[in-house]
Design an enzyme around this catalytic site. Structure first.
Site, PDB file in Angstrom:
ATOM      1  N   ASN A  97      59.803  52.372  21.307  1.00 11.78           N
ATOM      2  CA  ASN A  97      60.469  53.671  21.318  1.00 11.78           C
ATOM      3  C   ASN A  97      61.981  53.470  21.380  1.00 11.78           C
ATOM      4  O   ASN A  97      62.461  52.573  22.069  1.00 11.78           O
ATOM      5  CB  ASN A  97      60.021  54.500  22.522  1.00 11.78           C
ATOM      6  CG  ASN A  97      58.551  54.836  22.475  1.00 11.78           C
ATOM      7  OD1 ASN A  97      58.020  55.187  21.441  1.00 11.78           O
ATOM      8  ND2 ASN A  97      57.889  54.705  23.610  1.00 11.78           N
ATOM      9  N   HIS A 110      62.044  47.144  24.574  1.00 10.05           N
ATOM     10  CA  HIS A 110      60.742  46.584  24.880  1.00 10.05           C
ATOM     11  C   HIS A 110      59.745  47.008  23.815  1.00 10.05           C
ATOM     12  O   HIS A 110      59.844  48.083  23.252  1.00 10.05           O
ATOM     13  CB  HIS A 110      60.243  46.981  26.274  1.00 10.05           C
ATOM     14  CG  HIS A 110      60.208  48.448  26.534  1.00 10.05           C
ATOM     15  ND1 HIS A 110      61.350  49.207  26.732  1.00 10.05           N
ATOM     16  CD2 HIS A 110      59.165  49.308  26.639  1.00 10.05           C
ATOM     17  CE1 HIS A 110      61.003  50.467  26.950  1.00 10.05           C
ATOM     18  NE2 HIS A 110      59.684  50.550  26.903  1.00 10.05           N
TER      19      HIS A 110
END
Length: 125
Positions: A97, A110
């Site tokens: 995201n 991440h």
């Protein structure tokens, strides 16, 4: 709370603290470029997070500022983690995201690796 991926890197985010061993994690892989560990709130039977060791807020930030070695090392680490966890067959999903509209919650790049069940459609239609 979603993150504005255009903001400067916050060295006190939870993943930075995990990198500094200030917060424990269940690590599954580590090299000079990346760290992988189990998500503490998994949403699939297998749910591993892979983070770069450098201070990058998002994929956009990483692709703009990361060195070629960091980028290649991080991408390779994601593949290694998926293979070593036995996720390649029957398959896995990667999710990264970026920013508020995507729902990014931690201001450190991440990648989520999900496996262990059918994932279904990418988005609700």
């Amino acid at each position: 709370m979603p993150v504005d991926a255009t903001q400067p890197y916050d060295p006190n985010n939870i993943f930075a603290k995990i990198l500094r061993d200030e917060i424990p994690s269940k690590r599954v892989y580590e090299d000079e470029f990346a760290l992988a560990f189990h998500d503490i709130n998994p949403v699939a039977p297998q749910h591993i997070l892979v983070i770069p060791k450098g201070p990058y807020v998002s994929w956009d930030d990483f692709s703009a500022r990361g060195s070629d070695a960091e980028i290649a090392g991080f991408v390779r680490a994601v593949g290694i983690v998926a293979r070593e966890a036995g996720m390649v067959a029957p398959g896995y999903r990667l999710l990264a995201n970026t920013g508020t509209d995507s729902g990014q919650e931690v201001p450190h790049l991440h990648v989520h690796i999900f496996a262990g069940r059918r994932m279904g459609p990418m988005l609700t239609r």
